[in-house]
Motif scaffolding. Structure first.
Motif, mmCIF file in Angstrom:
data_model
loop_
_atom_site.group_PDB
_atom_site.id
_atom_site.type_symbol
_atom_site.label_atom_id
_atom_site.label_comp_id
_atom_site.label_asym_id
_atom_site.label_seq_id
_atom_site.Cartn_x
_atom_site.Cartn_y
_atom_site.Cartn_z
ATOM 1 N N GLU A 1 -7.523 -7.741 6.189
ATOM 2 C CA GLU A 1 -8.122 -6.729 5.324
ATOM 3 C C GLU A 1 -7.151 -5.581 5.051
ATOM 4 O OE1 GLU A 1 -11.694 -5.761 7.419
ATOM 5 O OE2 GLU A 1 -12.799 -7.497 6.631
ATOM 6 N N LEU B 1 -4.723 -6.756 2.419
ATOM 7 C CA LEU B 1 -5.401 -6.690 1.124
ATOM 8 C C LEU B 1 -5.392 -5.263 0.600
ATOM 9 C CD1 LEU B 1 -7.181 -7.850 -1.144
ATOM 10 C CD2 LEU B 1 -9.161 -7.519 0.369
ATOM 11 N N ASP B 2 -5.688 -4.317 1.462
ATOM 12 C CA ASP B 2 -5.680 -2.895 1.090
ATOM 13 C C ASP B 2 -4.297 -2.452 0.630
ATOM 14 O OD1 ASP B 2 -5.221 0.099 1.871
ATOM 15 O OD2 ASP B 2 -7.399 -0.086 1.867
ATOM 16 N N SER C 1 -1.199 -6.957 -0.755
ATOM 17 C CA SER C 1 -0.721 -8.334 -0.583
ATOM 18 C C SER C 1 -1.527 -9.296 -1.441
ATOM 19 C CB SER C 1 -0.798 -8.753 0.884
ATOM 20 O OG SER C 1 0.141 -8.050 1.662
ATOM 21 N N GLU C 2 -0.878 -10.391 -1.850
ATOM 22 C CA GLU C 2 -1.519 -11.394 -2.701
ATOM 23 C C GLU C 2 -2.111 -12.543 -1.902
ATOM 24 O OE1 GLU C 2 1.625 -12.606 -5.242
ATOM 25 O OE2 GLU C 2 1.700 -10.733 -6.364
ATOM 26 N N LEU D 1 -6.302 -14.439 3.295
ATOM 27 C CA LEU D 1 -6.366 -13.576 2.119
ATOM 28 C C LEU D 1 -5.935 -14.393 0.910
ATOM 29 C CD1 LEU D 1 -6.352 -11.002 0.384
ATOM 30 C CD2 LEU D 1 -4.123 -10.432 1.386
ATOM 31 N N GLY E 1 -7.921 -12.022 -3.769
ATOM 32 C CA GLY E 1 -8.550 -10.720 -3.587
ATOM 33 C C GLY E 1 -9.657 -10.655 -2.568
ATOM 34 N N THR E 2 -9.845 -11.719 -1.779
ATOM 35 C CA THR E 2 -10.885 -11.718 -0.751
ATOM 36 C C THR E 2 -10.329 -12.289 0.554
ATOM 37 O OG1 THR E 2 -11.696 -13.916 -1.387
ATOM 38 C CG2 THR E 2 -12.720 -12.013 -2.455
ATOM 39 N N VAL E 3 -11.026 -11.994 1.643
ATOM 40 C CA VAL E 3 -10.652 -12.511 2.959
ATOM 41 C C VAL E 3 -11.765 -13.425 3.453
ATOM 42 C CG1 VAL E 3 -10.135 -11.936 5.360
ATOM 43 C CG2 VAL E 3 -9.272 -10.476 3.518
#
Length: 339
Positions: A206, A209-210, A213-214, A239, A242-244
């Protein structure tokens, strides 16, 4: 001493810092304006209460902003572990990096000397004739020419020197144990990263993502390692898009048979270097299969393989064709200035 840090230490002990508060706090640490007592107080307040994704992201963002940055080709990735698993295995992520580079993916690997094993990434590379104490210009040349480079953390994060003595005196894990994989100096957008605890993989994913990272796999093996385990199941926080999401991986998912954990235990840097060289020359067994598994995952993250089984075949070709070994030799030549 920093008067501005005092209320932030209190706030960190009482509850989570906001992103803005955490950025101010770590800015003070990295500028060298905090006393050892203040550094220790902040780190242990965070550790005791438990760090949040906002705090991880803030610390990583400040650390990235103060690093000696590297320009890497588009699509470059990192393959790295947090260390700290205490398992003493052979150098899996280091070998994986060369196999993945041999398969055509640029690898900007960030790392340090041994933490959890008798021979860390930098120690293993030294055994292969690679000079890890090189600056940005050599790293960029290696990425351009060889498609792989090693970025020694102290060479790229000079601000960390302000907190190192306190970390050593504390003698316990702090937020800095996971910041390395989150602060690649080349700003890679893709990575395969192992963590010493299963509880860390979701928040680390997460955080990436913040930070923009792609794609990434954050992994922890059921054998306790910061790698995909060859002995059994591993847990993955992935990841993508755009989601984990969370899932499990077993060696058989990649068409590989499991091996006992003891079969990948390492030794001294010299002993690990011998095993590394044998791997590059085609030696089979648990070490090779562990590397094939992790390389396959990296190739999926790099969007070069659609499945783990496809990735394993690409990794096998990288080793058996001599491409992975050629990357080692290229990097040794570039980092030592040999003709």
């Amino acid at each position: 001493m920093s008067d501005a840090l005092k209320p932030l230490i209190h706030a960190a002990a009482e509850g989570p810092l906001t992103r803005a508060q955490a950025e101010v706090a770590f800015g003070i640490l990295f500028d060298g304006d905090a006393t050892p007592s203040q550094i220790g107080g902040l780190l242990m307040a965070l550790r005791t209460r438990g760090e949040t994704v906002d705090e991880y992201a803030a610390a990583a963002a400040v650390m990235r902003a103060k690093c000696n940055a590297v320009k890497a080709p588009d699509g470059a990735m990192d393959i790295v572990g947090t260390g700290g698993d205490g398992k003493g295995t052979l150098n899996i992520s280091t070998a994986t990096a060369f196999v993945v580079a041999g398969a055509g993916v640029t690898v900007a690997k960030h790392g340090n000397r041994n933490l959890s094993s008798k021979s860390g990434a930098a120690d293993a590379l030294g055994q292969m004739g690679i000079n890890v104490m090189v600056g940005v210009d050599v790293v960029e040349a290696a990425l351009a020419e060889a498609g792989i480079a090693f970025m020694m953390a102290p060479m790229h994060h000079p601000a960390i020197a302000h907190v190192m003595p306190t970390r050593a005196e504390l003698g316990t894990r702090t937020i800095f144990n996971i910041l390395g994989p989150l602060t690649n100096p080349a700003g890679v957008k893709r990575q395969l990263t192992g963590a010493f605890s299963r509880d860390l993989i979701r928040p680390m994913a997460e955080t990436l993502l913040d930070l923009g990272s792609e794609a990434a796999w954050l992994v922890h093996g059921s054998d306790g390692t910061d790698e995909l385990a060859i002995s059994g199941v591993s847990w993955v926080s992935e990841l993508a898009n755009g989601t984990v999401t969370d899932h499990e991986v077993h060696p058989e998912d990649a068409g590989l048979a499991p091996h006992p954990f003891e079969a990948i235990l390492g030794g001294t840097p010299e002993e690990n270097g011998v095993a590394f060289a044998a791997l590059l020359d085609g030696a089979t067994g648990a070490y090779r299969d562990a590397v094939l598994l992790n390389a396959a995952a990296a190739l999926v993250v790099a969007d070069r393989a659609s499945t783990l089984k496809d990735g394993v075949e690409m990794a096998r070709t990288s080793i058996d064709s001599g491409a992975a070994k050629a990357k080692v030799n290229q990097l040794a030549r570039i980092t030592t200035g040999a003709a």
